[in-house]
Design an enzyme around this catalytic site. Structure first.
Site, mmCIF file in Angstrom:
data_model
loop_
_atom_site.group_PDB
_atom_site.id
_atom_site.type_symbol
_atom_site.label_atom_id
_atom_site.label_comp_id
_atom_site.label_asym_id
_atom_site.label_seq_id
_atom_site.Cartn_x
_atom_site.Cartn_y
_atom_site.Cartn_z
ATOM 1 N N CYS A 1 -8.397 -4.399 -11.477
ATOM 2 C CA CYS A 1 -8.109 -3.187 -10.607
ATOM 3 C C CYS A 1 -6.986 -3.338 -9.623
ATOM 4 C CB CYS A 1 -9.497 -3.101 -9.857
ATOM 5 S SG CYS A 1 -9.430 -4.075 -8.522
ATOM 6 N N ASP B 1 -3.080 -9.255 -4.835
ATOM 7 C CA ASP B 1 -3.393 -10.144 -3.887
ATOM 8 C C ASP B 1 -3.500 -11.509 -4.726
ATOM 9 O OD1 ASP B 1 -3.584 -9.373 -1.310
ATOM 10 O OD2 ASP B 1 -5.484 -8.381 -1.495
ATOM 11 N N HIS C 1 0.683 -1.166 0.025
ATOM 12 C CA HIS C 1 -0.166 0.077 -0.053
ATOM 13 C C HIS C 1 0.882 1.270 0.003
ATOM 14 C CE1 HIS C 1 -2.999 -3.077 0.936
ATOM 15 N NE2 HIS C 1 -3.857 -2.326 -0.096
ATOM 16 N N GLU D 1 -9.077 -12.591 -6.138
ATOM 17 C CA GLU D 1 -7.766 -12.249 -5.447
ATOM 18 C C GLU D 1 -7.244 -13.671 -4.929
ATOM 19 O OE1 GLU D 1 -8.113 -8.211 -3.203
ATOM 20 O OE2 GLU D 1 -9.597 -9.489 -2.514
HETATM 21 C C1 PEP Z 1 -5.766 -6.400 -5.215
HETATM 22 O O1 PEP Z 1 -5.481 -7.073 -4.342
HETATM 23 O O2 PEP Z 1 -5.180 -6.230 -6.307
HETATM 24 C C2 PEP Z 1 -6.372 -5.217 -5.182
HETATM 25 C C3 PEP Z 1 -6.671 -4.225 -5.997
HETATM 26 O O3 PEP Z 1 -6.672 -5.038 -3.827
HETATM 27 P P1 PEP Z 1 -5.788 -4.242 -2.668
HETATM 28 O O4 PEP Z 1 -4.487 -3.751 -3.393
HETATM 29 O O5 PEP Z 1 -6.194 -3.060 -1.950
HETATM 30 O O6 PEP Z 1 -5.289 -5.469 -1.624
HETATM 31 MG MG MG Z 2 -6.412 -6.998 -2.602
#
Ligand code: PEP
Ligand code: MG
Length: 575
Positions: free
Chosen positions: A504, A457, A190, A433
């Site tokens: 995404c 993920d 993140h 995921e």
């Molecule tokens: C992902 O896991 O690709 C996703 C978009 O969710 P996050 O990055 O918020 O875990």
């Molecule tokens: Mg994710």
């Protein structure tokens, strides 16, 4: 002595500036008796710390903008706790009983945390996070340690940290951050996602960074080629200033694509959507101007950096605001995705041995039905103001899909009983995921209106490599053919049933992988605003058959490196 180090660039850019060590304060309380002669002095130390803490809180308040009334209220509450008469008296009694001031403060605050934490009234129980916050501030002031937080940086700096939690970055003033260097975190952590969205150059995963790079030292951060230079010479500074200028020229050229529609050279429209981390005006404006909708609204950021949980009305207002801005374009709201590396001040999550495999995201929501219900009701109520698509993260089985549906149905039933309107045709989707659910795509497609592939993920769980841990970074391979084959399978199964597929995760906004995804048949890609121009540039210079060829080739290749080399070579003029 070596003054050059290599690290992984996760957000491109080059900066030169002074370092700022960011290490959250950890209280150090020891039980030590004082003598009767020291009581007056200990009381004075306690009062001085109380006054220092008050000064800090007042200073924080004075920096707040007029529209930050929420935060202002929090600091008012903290001042009340700091001078609470009952707690103050108890602390003084403890000091009179020959306890040292830090021990006395800790003991009394912990006592109140225990009592208040047991309250049946949720609002009162939520105050625990505030009390803990004030306790840490007071203990830090007693130790004479200066406050270091990212919201109050006084000048632009290069942040060096072991890690940055989403709650640390939620309050970050991006104009005061020249670059970020951390010891942990990979390209899909993140911290990396936030750095890219703020266009802050970032190098993550430099082992021992806090020891290697001293505080308040001048550094060059080259987050294009992955280099850090400590105490640079005048020549090095000049060389990198020139490199920075060249980088900025190329970046400016690419940015021109941002306002174009994403369309292959043979005319197929690709929906480029935005990943939102908040409903801040900046993100909304950019997203609305340059993209076709919201492919992912990470709602957990609404819950972070605050001591209490957001109410149904608060959430409703935020979702409504986003929906109104995006008019009829899809706004994909993802339900709370907490756990793993994302923590809340308002919720004590149990320590788990493997938090990414633990009670997180949808699992956590299902085990906290009241919190889940509040969010589902807020989403449903907001759904009448635009084109809301509701999506659930961390789904591993059809049981999960059905449990999410059931919770949603219960929220709908409640609103029906209360005669509160919502959009009965609101789309329902899940994230792909976890490999198990990817392999059941044919069945999932029958249960949902759409899916969104969370490649961050999906890579972590398919490759069994923690996305945060630099020690296994080389095993975290987003371009491994296994990942492409899974995405290809999901896409084909969903297309067969005429259902929508979006990506995404970070692969959707990556210059190398985005055209491969289009080649597989995906027509919706969602990404941070900072990636929109570069993805449009690649798509707008390739035809569908060219992208199909890329997709067909990568699915036949054997390794991540082979694929990265192949794509880098094929797309060299466009990236
Ligand atoms: C992902 O896991 O690709 C996703 C978009 O969710 P996050 O990055 O918020 O875990
Ligand atoms: Mg994710």
């Amino acid at each position: 002595m070596c003054n050059k180090f290599k690290a992984n660039p996760v957000s491109e850019g080059i900066s030169i500036g002074e370092t700022f060590h960011f290490c959250p304060y950890v209280p150090n309380v020891v039980e030590k008796q004082i003598s009767e002669d020291d009581i007056q002095n200990a009381l004075l130390q306690y009062e001085n710390a109380q006054n220092k803490a008050k000064e800090e809180l007042k200073l924080l308040q004075s920096h707040l903008k007029d529209d930050d009334s929420n935060k202002a209220r929090i600091f008012d509450a903290h001042l009340d706790i700091l001078f609470d008469a009952a707690m103050d008296e108890d602390i003084r009694d403890e000091i009179d009983d020959l306890n040292n001031p830090a021990f006395a403060v800790n003991k009394v605050y912990e006592k109140y945390i225990r009592i208040i934490g047991k309250s049946k009234d949720e609002l009162i129980a939520e105050r625990v996070a505030d009390i803990r916050d004030v306790k840490n501030r007071l203990l830090r002031c007693l130790e004479g340690v200066e406050e270091r937080n990212l919201a109050e940086l006084q000048k632009p700096v290069v942040i060096v940290a072991y890690d940055l939690l989403p709650s640390d970055t939620a309050t970050l003033d991006k104009n005061k951050v020249l670059a970020i260097i951390t010891e942990v975190g990979g390209p899909t952590s993140h911290s990396a996602i936030i750095a890219r969205s703020y266009e802050i150059p970032a190098l993550l995963g430099l082992e021992n960074a806090m020891n290697i790079i001293t505080d308040q030292t001048e550094v060059i951060v080259d987050a294009v080629d992955g280099e850090i230079i400590l105490c640079p010479t005048a020549e090095e500074k000049e060389e990198y200033s020139k490199k920075r200028e060249k980088f900025l020229i190329k970046q400016k050229e690419t940015k021109q694509y941002i306002s174009q529609e994403a369309k292959s050279t043979d005319g197929t429209k690709i929906d480029v959507e935005i990943n939102l981390g908040s409903a801040s005006s900046n993100e909304l404006q950019g997203g609305c101007q340059y993209t076709d909708g919201v492919g992912l609204f990470r709602t957990e950021f609404i819950y972070m950096g605050r001591p209490d949980l957001p109410t149904e009305d608060e959430q409703f207002e935020i979702y409504k605001k986003v929906l109104l801005v995006f008019k009829n374009s899809p706004v994909t709201i993802r339900t709370l995705d907490i756990g793993g590396d994302k923590k809340l001040d308002s919720m004590e999550l149990p320590v788990e041995e493997n938090p990414f495999l633990g009670n997180r995201a949808l699992r956590l929501c299902l085990s906290n039905p009241q919190i889940f219900k509040t969010q589902l009701r807020a989403c449903l109520r907001a759904s009448v103001f635009g084109n809301l698509w509701l999506m659930f993260p961390m789904v591993g089985s059809l049981d999960d899909v059905r449990a999410a549906k059931k919770a949603l149905q219960e929220a709908k039933d409640e609103l029906d009983n209360e005669n509160i309107p919502y959009n009965k045709d609101m789309k329902f989707g899940v994230m792909i995921e976890i490999p198990s659910i990817a392999l059941l795509a044919d069945m999932v497609a029958k249960e949902v209106d759409f899916v969104s592939i969370g490649t961050n993920d999906l890579t972590q769980y398919t490759m069994a490599a923690d996305r945060m841990n630099p020690a296994v970074n080389k095993y975290y391979q987003s371009n491994n053919p296994a990942i492409y084959r899974l995405i290809n399978y999901v896409t084909k199964e969903f297309k067969k049933q005429g259902k929508d597929v979006c990506v995404c995760g970070e692969m959707g906004g990556n210059k190398l992988s985005a055209p491969v995804l289009v080649g597989m048949g995906i027509r919706r890609l969602s990404m941070g605003l900072a990636s929109v121009a570069s993805v449009k540039k690649v798509i707008n210079n390739l035809s569908i058959p060219q992208m199909e060829e890329l997709a067909s080739q990568v699915c036949q290749m054997e390794t991540d490196k082979e694929i990265v080399d192949y794509l880098s070579e094929k797309l060299s003029d466009l990236i």
